[in-house]
Design a protein around this motif. Structure first.
Motif, mmCIF file in Angstrom:
data_model
loop_
_atom_site.group_PDB
_atom_site.id
_atom_site.type_symbol
_atom_site.label_atom_id
_atom_site.label_comp_id
_atom_site.label_asym_id
_atom_site.label_seq_id
_atom_site.Cartn_x
_atom_site.Cartn_y
_atom_site.Cartn_z
ATOM 1 N N PHE B 252 -5.832 -12.008 -4.435
ATOM 2 C CA PHE B 252 -5.585 -10.918 -4.900
ATOM 3 C C PHE B 252 -6.910 -9.915 -5.383
ATOM 4 O O PHE B 252 -7.763 -10.434 -6.074
ATOM 5 C CB PHE B 252 -4.792 -11.437 -6.543
ATOM 6 C CG PHE B 252 -4.535 -10.120 -7.384
ATOM 7 C CD1 PHE B 252 -3.598 -9.101 -6.893
ATOM 8 C CD2 PHE B 252 -5.276 -9.839 -8.438
ATOM 9 C CE1 PHE B 252 -3.158 -8.021 -7.552
ATOM 10 C CE2 PHE B 252 -4.779 -8.748 -9.117
ATOM 11 C CZ PHE B 252 -3.871 -7.900 -8.680
ATOM 12 N N GLU B 253 -6.928 -8.963 -5.036
ATOM 13 C CA GLU B 253 -7.821 -7.953 -5.017
ATOM 14 C C GLU B 253 -7.383 -6.672 -5.922
ATOM 15 O O GLU B 253 -6.806 -5.663 -5.513
ATOM 16 C CB GLU B 253 -8.669 -7.266 -3.771
ATOM 17 C CG GLU B 253 -9.200 -8.491 -3.149
ATOM 18 C CD GLU B 253 -10.629 -8.855 -3.446
ATOM 19 O OE1 GLU B 253 -11.311 -8.049 -4.445
ATOM 20 O OE2 GLU B 253 -11.040 -9.831 -2.786
ATOM 21 N N PRO B 254 -7.595 -6.595 -7.449
ATOM 22 C CA PRO B 254 -7.161 -5.704 -8.198
ATOM 23 C C PRO B 254 -7.657 -4.264 -7.589
ATOM 24 O O PRO B 254 -6.589 -3.328 -7.608
ATOM 25 C CB PRO B 254 -7.740 -6.088 -9.396
ATOM 26 C CG PRO B 254 -8.118 -7.151 -9.471
ATOM 27 C CD PRO B 254 -8.464 -7.557 -8.004
ATOM 28 N N LEU B 255 -8.588 -3.998 -7.297
ATOM 29 C CA LEU B 255 -8.989 -2.556 -6.811
ATOM 30 C C LEU B 255 -8.556 -2.183 -5.610
ATOM 31 O O LEU B 255 -8.534 -1.066 -5.206
ATOM 32 C CB LEU B 255 -10.604 -2.588 -6.602
ATOM 33 C CG LEU B 255 -11.364 -2.572 -8.073
ATOM 34 C CD1 LEU B 255 -12.631 -2.005 -7.976
ATOM 35 C CD2 LEU B 255 -10.791 -1.342 -8.921
ATOM 36 N N ARG B 256 -8.119 -3.271 -4.596
ATOM 37 C CA ARG B 256 -7.755 -2.874 -3.412
ATOM 38 C C ARG B 256 -6.107 -2.681 -3.012
ATOM 39 O O ARG B 256 -5.518 -2.498 -2.212
ATOM 40 C CB ARG B 256 -8.184 -3.921 -2.286
ATOM 41 C CG ARG B 256 -8.553 -3.207 -1.011
ATOM 42 C CD ARG B 256 -9.220 -4.371 -0.068
ATOM 43 N NE ARG B 256 -8.587 -5.351 0.322
ATOM 44 C CZ ARG B 256 -9.073 -6.532 0.857
ATOM 45 N NH1 ARG B 256 -10.550 -6.365 1.132
ATOM 46 N NH2 ARG B 256 -8.579 -7.270 1.199
ATOM 47 N N TRP B 258 -3.505 -1.408 -4.538
ATOM 48 C CA TRP B 258 -2.592 -0.201 -4.301
ATOM 49 C C TRP B 258 -2.970 0.545 -2.817
ATOM 50 O O TRP B 258 -1.925 0.660 -2.171
ATOM 51 C CB TRP B 258 -2.981 0.918 -5.367
ATOM 52 C CG TRP B 258 -2.397 0.511 -6.719
ATOM 53 C CD1 TRP B 258 -3.026 0.323 -7.731
ATOM 54 C CD2 TRP B 258 -0.992 0.024 -7.121
ATOM 55 N NE1 TRP B 258 -2.603 -0.299 -9.029
ATOM 56 C CE2 TRP B 258 -1.203 -0.602 -8.540
ATOM 57 C CE3 TRP B 258 0.273 -0.145 -6.447
ATOM 58 C CZ2 TRP B 258 -0.146 -0.893 -9.330
ATOM 59 C CZ3 TRP B 258 1.138 -0.497 -7.308
ATOM 60 C CH2 TRP B 258 1.207 -0.978 -8.652
ATOM 61 N N LEU B 278 -3.104 -7.262 -15.350
ATOM 62 C CA LEU B 278 -4.142 -6.515 -15.110
ATOM 63 C C LEU B 278 -3.896 -5.233 -14.389
ATOM 64 O O LEU B 278 -4.603 -4.087 -14.885
ATOM 65 C CB LEU B 278 -5.112 -7.440 -13.861
ATOM 66 C CG LEU B 278 -5.559 -8.779 -14.419
ATOM 67 C CD1 LEU B 278 -6.165 -9.354 -13.388
ATOM 68 C CD2 LEU B 278 -6.658 -8.192 -15.681
ATOM 69 N N LEU B 279 -2.954 -5.212 -13.425
ATOM 70 C CA LEU B 279 -2.799 -3.765 -12.848
ATOM 71 C C LEU B 279 -2.334 -2.644 -13.879
ATOM 72 O O LEU B 279 -2.582 -1.607 -13.827
ATOM 73 C CB LEU B 279 -1.741 -4.172 -11.820
ATOM 74 C CG LEU B 279 -1.996 -4.802 -10.730
ATOM 75 C CD1 LEU B 279 -0.743 -5.108 -9.616
ATOM 76 C CD2 LEU B 279 -3.239 -4.005 -9.851
ATOM 77 N N CYS B 282 -4.798 -0.561 -15.567
ATOM 78 C CA CYS B 282 -5.571 0.536 -15.173
ATOM 79 C C CYS B 282 -4.488 1.367 -14.285
ATOM 80 O O CYS B 282 -4.854 1.321 -13.175
ATOM 81 C CB CYS B 282 -6.997 0.024 -14.449
ATOM 82 S SG CYS B 282 -8.083 1.193 -14.062
ATOM 83 N N LEU B 285 -5.260 3.765 -11.070
ATOM 84 C CA LEU B 285 -5.474 3.175 -9.780
ATOM 85 C C LEU B 285 -4.366 3.150 -8.941
ATOM 86 O O LEU B 285 -4.330 3.361 -7.656
ATOM 87 C CB LEU B 285 -5.995 1.746 -9.627
ATOM 88 C CG LEU B 285 -7.460 1.655 -10.362
ATOM 89 C CD1 LEU B 285 -7.877 0.202 -10.330
ATOM 90 C CD2 LEU B 285 -8.403 2.505 -10.039
#
Lengths: 97, 565
Positions: B252-256, B258, B278-279, B282, B285
């Motif tokens: 799981f990569e939160p920044l990637r 979406w 977490l998602l 922010c 994003l």
């Protein structure tokens, strides 16, 4: 907000989240890889930047080029702040007209 | 789901379990790899697997079938016999999936292993299962070399090479044959090895494929580890059975997240509650554009009402919450995938906690209270029976007997059910009898950790504790009583645990006390101990890169906010 201040804030945030004490070389930049973030702590860094700089990231952040180094992160935040201020000015103008 | 996909193997078959009938289930010839062979003939060019890390085009069903046959030939050339166990060690990848499928096709039993475990733990799992062979990825080669009880270790690349042996003539496995062995914390005590039959595996995949209407063109995102039941049996096997397409991420990569959802046109993603939280922290994003995502499936830990509401309001995303364990081959309950808004909000927002939905076909769930099933609205232990229930714990008849009582599998989780308008029970999970922690969806046995702590020289008494944590739902701590004149330090305890446990199970905070609080019957008062660690609820702990064995707290959110005001 001045870019120098932003750069200091970004560096401060990265050090705090990573538990490091790194500094920028004179007239230089520092890649974020140096802080040893994993995906979760990198996300924590992003959330910390939002709070410490008073901004909200949008999906432009998904382009990782913007968050490659301390200076690129500061530049991104600077542009977000500038866009936000411009938006506010436009909003005031609309209210006055 | 079309007849094309189900074929004739599914028509009107009834599974007998403990003398009970549980409706339509798999026929004798139905297996997961059988579904792959059918798709290879019927929808050869449809996409099956994509690995986002290598940039390669999607692997279609026909190509996947060929790749599996190639690996089957390798395994047979190595001398694999029916029922032999094969350890499969690696990070999320297409090669991992192909290794599992080849093992099943060749008549072996796949034992998925976690690359996050220390080498000693991996070796002990391999030895415990009496695995003859070990298949591994490039990053785990050094660990594989330490597994000295196996006959042969082969890299994923090696078994992808062409061989001359032909896999023809392999008798298909019987439905009750073992297919997979997963390590889990079990309902009590130390980790156990759960044996899942082909019948259980295929029934679970069938239920999930039907529930989520997975068919050709439906895309699932796999961010959970493939060595866990959720990653492998939902996002891979259910997709396979339905003819769907799974996009595999390393993790799981939160920044990637979406970007992957948009770029890969993802319809369904399976996650755990803390990742959703977490998602939701922010939401920017996510971007403003409409998403292809139909919903996120959440399981492995209870979802809070607050998180469900935040995900809805900030991300515009629905959650389909489910419930299950390795012992019941992944999911036993799931909320309906499509509901009217009022119904969705009623079950997710307005009760004591969000519902995990009614039981899936082929399974029966009840709330056990006072030695028998109870009615709606009564709180008790969740018990399950049906097609998906495990064959038993490997080499542990006592634990198997303890888990199965009166024909039901006793989960050790507490819950209750509420009826919908038709009287169907919607289940809610509200606690646990088991002494485990749930860290980011991963179950950590506190009893095992107690034993590990107590085995350290200089420790007179010890207790492990699960405390609430913002980032991973529950984090692990330890409370230690030193022996007289002992100089054992916090670092000694951390190093000792890290030598035998994955980072997830290592105590992140260690305190020394004079006495461990216990009840009159001698049980540790873990809830009381957990209060000692309330002050570090907001901290994110990470494994230090400098020295594997120590963990480092990352400042918590509230602390960050105040220090930067």
């Amino acid at each position: 907000m001045k870019t120098d201040n932003l750069t200091a804030r970004v560096l401060d945030s990265a050090n705090r989240v990573a538990g490091t004490n790194l500094s920028l070389p004179p007239d230089g930049d520092l890649p974020l890889e140096a802080f040893g973030f994993d995906s979760l702590t990198f996300f924590a860094f992003v959330l910390d930047l939002e709070r410490s700089c008073g901004i909200k990231f949008d999906d432009t952040l998904l382009n990782h080029e913007h968050l490659r180094s301390i200076c690129s992160a500061a530049a991104l935040i600077h542009s977000l702040c500038a866009a936000s201020e411009a938006g506010n000015r436009e909003g005031v103008r609309n209210q006055l007209s | 789901m079309s007849d094309l996909i189900l074929g004739n193997d599914w028509v009107g078959q009834v599974h007998q379990a403990e003398g009970e009938r549980f409706g339509v289930g798999p026929a004798d010839r139905a297996t997961i790899v059988g579904a792959l062979a059918r798709h290879a003939r019927a929808i050869p060019d449809a996409a099956f697997l994509t690995d986002t890390t290598n940039g390669a085009p999607a692997l279609a069903f026909a190509a996947a079938h060929r790749e599996v046959q190639c690996r089957v030939a390798w395994l047979l050339q190595l001398g694999l016999s029916r029922g032999d166990r094969v350890g499969i060690l690696g990070r999320n990848s297409i090669d991992f999936v192909l290794a599992v499928l080849a093992t099943l096709e060749a008549g072996g039993v796949a034992v998925p292993l976690s690359p996050a475990d220390p080498a000693t733990r991996i070796a002990s799992h391999v030895e415990f299962t009496e695995a003859r062979f070990l298949l591994f990825d490039a990053e785990t080669e050094a660990v594989a070399a330490t597994c000295r009880t196996i006959e042969r270790a082969c890299s994923f690349n090696e078994i992808a090479m062409p061989v001359t042996a032909s896999p023809a003539g392999i008798a298909p496995p019987r439905p009750t044959d073992a297919a997979l062995i997963f390590f889990t914390s079990g309902t009590t005590g130390a980790p156990k090895a759960v044996v899942q039959s082909h019948c259980a595996v295929v029934q679970n995949a069938f239920s999930l494929a039907t529930h989520h209407r997975i068919r050709t063109g439906v895309r699932l995102l796999c961010v959970l580890p493939l060595h866990h039941v959720n990653g492998l049996e939902f996002t891979i096997f259910a997709a396979l059975l339905g003819g769907g397409h799974t996009i595999i991420e390393r993790g799981f990569e939160p920044l990637r997240f979406w970007k992957t959802v948009r770029d890969c046109d993802i319809h369904i993603v399976s996650v755990v509650p803390n990742l959703l939280r977490l998602l939701a922290q922010c939401p920017g994003l996510r971007g403003g554009q409409p998403l292809p995502l139909h919903y996120a499936v959440s399981a492995a830990a209870p979802l809070s009402t607050a998180t469900a509401q935040q995900v809805q309001s900030r991300l515009g995303l629905r959650i389909v919450q489910g419930y299950g364990l390795s012992e019941v081959t992944n999911f036993s309950c799931l909320m309906p995938a499509e509901m009217q808004r009022d119904d969705y909000e009623r079950w997710m927002f307005y009760g004591r906690r969000p519902s995990v939905g009614p039981s899936l076909p082929g399974q029966e769930i009840a709330i056990w209270r006072d030695s028998g099933p109870a009615g709606h609205e009564v709180e008790g232990e969740i018990v399950i029976r049906g097609h998906c229930v495990m064959s038993g714990y490997l080499h542990n008849a006592a634990a198997t007997t303890e888990a199965f009582r009166d024909g039901w599998f006793h989960t050790g989780d507490l819950g209750y059910s509420l009826p919908d308008a038709s009287g169907r029970g919607f289940f809610h999970v509200c606690g646990r009898q088991r002494e485990v922690a749930k860290r980011s969806g991963e179950i950590v046995s506190l009893l095992e950790l107690d034993e590990i702590l107590a085995s350290l020289s200089g420790v007179a008494d010890a207790a492990s504790v699960a405390f609430a944590n913002t980032w991973v739902d529950e984090e692990i701590a330890a409370v230690i009583v030193r022996q007289p004149n002992s100089t054992v330090t916090e670092q000694d305890v951390a190093d000792h645990c890290r030598s035998v446990l994955p980072f997830s199970a290592v105590p992140k905070s260690i305190e020394f006390v004079d006495e461990i609080p216990r009840t009159a019957s001698g049980k540790i008062r873990r809830h009381a101990l957990a209060q000692r660690f309330a002050g570090i609820r907001e901290q994110l702990f990470r494994e230090t890169t400098a020295r594997r064995g120590a963990s480092k707290p990352v400042p918590g959110r509230e602390k960050l906010t105040s220090s930067n005001a």
